[in-house]
Structures are given as structure tokens and as C-alpha cells.
Write an enzyme that holds these catalytic residues in place. Structure first.
Site, PDB file in Angstrom:
ATOM      1  NE  ARG A  33      -0.562   0.076   4.994  1.00 20.84           N
ATOM      2  CZ  ARG A  33      -1.191  -0.106   6.144  1.00 20.84           C
ATOM      3  NH1 ARG A  33      -2.480  -0.388   6.147  1.00 20.84           N
ATOM      4  NH2 ARG A  33      -0.537  -0.016   7.281  1.00 20.84           N
ATOM      5  N   GLY A  37       9.764  -2.074   0.241  1.00 19.81           N
ATOM      6  CA  GLY A  37      10.788  -2.127   1.275  1.00 19.81           C
ATOM      7  C   GLY A  37      10.227  -1.925   2.659  1.00 19.81           C
ATOM      8  N   GLY A  38       8.982  -1.446   2.737  1.00 18.21           N
ATOM      9  CA  GLY A  38       8.307  -1.334   4.025  1.00 18.21           C
ATOM     10  C   GLY A  38       8.918  -0.300   4.949  1.00 18.21           C
ATOM     11  CB  CYS A  40      12.865  -2.287   7.800  1.00 19.89           C
ATOM     12  SG  CYS A  40      14.643  -2.536   8.000  1.00 19.89           S
ATOM     13  N   GLY A 179      11.279   6.012  26.429  1.00 18.94           N
ATOM     14  CA  GLY A 179      11.582   4.643  26.017  1.00 18.94           C
ATOM     15  C   GLY A 179      13.010   4.544  25.536  1.00 18.94           C
ATOM     16  N   GLY A 181      14.655   1.621  24.453  1.00 22.33           N
ATOM     17  CA  GLY A 181      15.020   0.487  23.616  1.00 22.33           C
ATOM     18  C   GLY A 181      15.888   0.957  22.469  1.00 22.33           C
ATOM     19  CB  VAL A 268       6.641   3.327  24.645  1.00 20.67           C
ATOM     20  CG1 VAL A 268       7.185   4.407  25.548  1.00 20.67           C
ATOM     21  CG2 VAL A 268       5.449   3.851  23.837  1.00 20.67           C
ATOM     22  CG  HIS A 442      47.697  -7.581  17.094  1.00 22.63           C
ATOM     23  ND1 HIS A 442      47.064  -7.050  18.196  1.00 22.63           N
ATOM     24  CD2 HIS A 442      48.864  -6.887  16.953  1.00 22.63           C
ATOM     25  CE1 HIS A 442      47.812  -6.092  18.713  1.00 22.63           C
ATOM     26  NE2 HIS A 442      48.914  -5.975  17.968  1.00 22.63           N
TER      27      HIS A 442
END
Length: 463
Positions: A33, A37-38, A40, A179, A181, A268, A442
Site C-alpha cells: 500500500r 521495502g516497508g 524498515c 523509552g 530500547g 515505547v 591483530h
């Protein structure tokens, strides 16, 4: 049947599932819609990382003298340019999905999808016109949105969600982030880094509360050192948006405090997009606000599947992608292995970065394990010292009896790039001694993994 598979939603679950299904020979359509890719790709993972990179570069410029570099004049943050770059990165990635769909012969049906039953999907376009399509299998991958709290209603102007935080018209002078997170902490870091006065409010005793306690406390120290006001065991109880500033009442263990800011960002959590999908009408079972599925993502209705943020499990892009691949491989008659939700990495792209996989020390103790715990600070790392990023550490938790790596918890520069080694190690049932004997190059940040494993077995060299 019009298709072998219709996927509703083109986020990191949906588009990955569609491509894998096409590779396996299925005729696939994706219903979307909005942008391919939405969330994210367009409004989450990718554009936020672009903003965070801008913040990283700005911080380097401010500390250029620490690296022996003189810059004539003072560096300044161009907020509009940062946002513009972020949007350009997201748009470029979305075009990449278009290319992949064309390459894999996946048809895009623009509009909002709804289950009709009998293997039918109804799609309503922007003009309100409806069309029906059929498929042998239907995969729901509709994702989630910013969760709204009753005492913190979002008006999109002064009280906003993560999406608006990506495209503000101007940089706020002050911001309260509710929030801590991954989303809240990343935005707190970004806005603070470019000069906004930031207050971070967390209900739990520590920020990034799903992380190991040592990591949470270290990030809290790093944030405070950077100038972020961190409030834990705190809760926003009231907001007043009637004036020029947002007035906020924050309840703490000492009582109520009054604060004000230009913007309040509500971070949140998320709410799954389950509305208007036709779930009840066709009999798809929902439990505790998520679609109930089996280990291969079949719902209670034959031929209907669900993945991503709308099903139980971690609401992470890489989880949705893995679920999508497993699901369509099962549909195509392959024999995939069920996803191990105990071996999913989590990453927070603050500075320092946070990355983890497996059990925290507290969870491992509560599960009854006898532990060997190794910790190696980046202050003892040659590469970290050379890079000027000595904050943080690697912490590894082993089962004392068998040497199994139960959990890994990293905080520091570039640790989100290091965690995959430990996910792979856990997947292969690698022991602590094997990690110690695997020679690490290293100087690298990744040496800290070998050293932390050695610390657990009293063999550490450099501390």
C-alpha cells in the site's frame, strides 16, 4: 489460481520471502500500500543508520584535534542536509527492491490487501477500486507501527513517533525521548550528538533493558558523559501541548518532576498491523495480539501464513527475513530447519554500539547453569586505543560444565559488525576453548572476543 503465492507487505519479511519464493519457481505477487521495502527500509533501519552516520562524522569533526587534525573554523550540523541525505539513501534502497522484483519476475499490486477466504485476496487501491486475486498460498507480512500510550498521545507535531523523528522540519533545541530500547536510544544519541538537549526517560531500572545489566549500565555512563540526561525508574504521566513547549510530568522514585521540551518522542515499542486484514472473517487465530503460527508460519487457516512483527518472536528485520525464507521454502516443498529464536542477534547503533546474542548473565543463572564469565575491556585493546574508541567491552558467558557459549554481550565501536562471529559460533556449538584457539588478527576489535573467552578460563594475556 492467479499466483502460487501472494505476499501482503513488502518489508524485510515480505520482499525477501517473495524473492526466495521466485527463486524456488513459484509465481509470486506482492501487495503493497506504500513504498516497496516497508517501514524498515523507508522509515526505520536504513534511514536511521544514515542519520547516525551523519552524527558519527560530526563527532569526528568536533574531535579532529584528538587525531592531530586542525580544522579552520567550527563544524556545524546542517540538520536539513542530514535529513535530505537520509531520505535519499532510503529512496535508493527502495529502487533497489524494484530492480530485484523485476529481476525475479515478481508482480507488484499497489493497494491495501485483505483476506477474503477461499484463497482469495482483495486489494483496494488509492482510488477505492477493489480487485480480487487468488493464490495457492497467502503470506501476511504487514509489519508494525509506533505504539501509542494513552497518557502519551501522538499529535505528530509536538508528541511524535519514530517516523516523524526522521523528517522534522527543523532541529529541536530540546527533546524528551520516552523509552530507551533500540529506537529511543538511537534517536537520543543522534539528536544529542548534533546539539539538541536530550532527556531519555526509561520505566525500567536500566536503559536498553533487554540487554545484559553490565552493558546497560555502561551505555548509561556513556550517554551521561555525552551530555544526555538519563532518567531510569521514571514514567511520563502527563503531557500538555497547549503552549509553545511541551510540558511533561515525569514520575520518579523521588516524586513528580516537571519538564518541558520542544518535542517529545514516544519510543515505547510497536503495535502490529493486524487491522482490516480480514483475519476474524476467515478464521485466522490471534493470541496475545499476534497471529498464532506453527514453526513454519502456517496460521490456523490452511494456505495462509504469517511472519515478522505480526507473529510471536523478536520484532527485528533480520528475524522477519529469516522467517520469510523458512516459510516459503516449506511452501515450495523444501525441508528447512525451524528458526532458533534463542540465537538471534540484537543490535543498537548508538555510540558506543551495543550487540548481543543468547542469554544474559542473570537469565543464565536463573536457568540453573554454573557459569564461566569472561570480560575484556576495549581500554586494553590496541586497535580501540588507536581508533580513539576505548569505551566498552566484550562479555562472554559459558556453561562451566560443557563449555557452551550461552550468551555474548558487546558494547563498543563497531561491535554490531562483530556479533555475527558469535552467532555463528553458537550455531556451530563452538566451545570456549575453541574460541580461544581460533587465531584472531591483530590489531583488531575482534581480538576482544578471543581475549574475553580466555578471561573466562583464566588464560587472558592482555589484562
Amino acid at each position: 489460481m492467479n499466483y502460487d503465492l501472494i505476499v501482503i507487505g513488502s518489508g524485510p519479511g515480505g520482499y525477501v520471502a517473495a524473492i526466495r519464493a521466485s527463486q524456488l519457481g513459484l509465481k509470486v505477487a506482492v501487495v503493497e500500500r506504500s513504498e516497496l521495502g516497508g517501514i524498515c527500509l523507508n522509515w526505520g533501519c536504513i534511514p536511521t543508520k544514515s542519520l547516525l552516520k551523519s552524527a558519527n562524522v560530526f563527532e569526528y569533526l568536533k574531535h579532529a584535534a584528538d587525531y592531530g587534525i586542525t580544522i579552520n573554523g567550527e563544524a556545524s550540523a546542517d540538520f536539513d542536509a542530514m535529513v535530505k541525505r537520509s531520505r535519499g539513501v532510503a529512496e535508493g534502497m527502495s529502487k533497489g527492491i524494484q530492480y530485484l522484483f523485476k529481476k525475479n519476475k515478481i508482480e507488484v499490486i499497489q493497494g491495501t490487501g485483505k483476506l477474503l477466504g477461499n484463497k482469495q485476496v482483495e486489494v483496494t487501491n488509492e482510488a477505492g477500486e477493489k480487485a480480487s486475486y487468488s493464490a495457492e498460498s497467502i503470506l501476511l507480512a504487514t509489519g508494525a507501527r509506533s505504539r501509542q500510550l494513552p497518557n502519551l498521545p501522538q499529535d505528530g507535531e509536538k508528541v511524535i513517533g519514530y517516523r516523524k523523528a526522521l523528517t522534522l522540519d527543523k532541529q529541536p533545541e530540546s527533546m524528551i525521548v520516552v523509552g530507551s530500547g533500540a529506537i529511543g536510544s538511537e534517536f537520543a544519541y543522534f539528536y544529542n550528538a548534533i546539539g539538541t538537549k536530550v532527556t531519555l526517560v526509561e520505566y525500567m531500572p536500566n536503559i536498553v533493558p533487554v540487554e545484559d545489566e553490565d552493558v546497560s549500565k555502561q551505555l548509561g555512563r556513556s550517554f551521561k558523559k555525552a551530555g544526555i540526561k538519563v532518567m531510569t525508574k521514571a514514567e511520563v504521566t502527563q503531557v500538555d501541548t497547549s503552549g509553545d513547549k511541551v510540558k511533561v510530568v515525569i514520575k520518579t522514585k523521588k516524586g513528580e518532576e516537571n519538564h518541558e521540551a520542544d518535542i517529545v518522542l514516544s519510543a515505547v515499542g510497536i503495535a502490529p498491523n493486524l487491522e482490516n486484514l480480514g483475519l476474524e472473517e476467515v478464521g485466522v487465530e490471534v493470541e496475545n495480539g499476534r497471529v498464532k503460527v506453527d514453526e513454519f508460519y502456517q496460521t490456523s487457516v490452511a494456505g495462509v501464513y504469517a511472519i515478522g512483527d505480526i507473529v510471536p518472536g523478536q520484532a527485528l528485520a533480520h528475524v522477519a527475513s529469516a522467517e520469510g525464507i523458512i516459510c516459503v521454502e516449506k511452501i515450495a516443498g523444501e525441508n528447512p530447519e525451524a528458526l532458533d529464536y534463542g540465537n538471534i542477534p540484537g543490535c543498537t547503533y548508538t555510540s558506543p554500539e551495543v550487540a548481543s546474542v543468547g542469554m544474559t548473565e542473570k537469565a543464565a543463572k536463573e536457568a540453573g547453569y554454573e557459569l564461566k564469565v569472561g570480560k575484556f575491556p576495549f581500554s586494553a585493546s590496541g586497535k580501540a586505543s588507536a581508533a580513539g574508541h576505548k569505551d566498552g567491552f566484550v562479555k562472554l558467558i559459558f556453561d562451566a560444565k560443557y563449555g557452551e557459549l550461552l550468551g555474548a554481550h558487546l558494547i563498543g565501536a563497531n561491535v554490531t559488525e562483530m556479533i555475527a562471529e558469535l552467532v555463528t559460533a553458537r550455531k556451530l556449538e563452538t566451545t570456549g576453548h575453541e574460541l580461544i584457539k581460533a587465531v584472531h588478527p591483530h590489531p583488531t576489535m575482534s581480538e576482544a572476543i578471543m581475549e574475553a573467552a580466555a578471561a573466562a578460563y583464566d588464560e587472558v594475556i592482555h589484562i
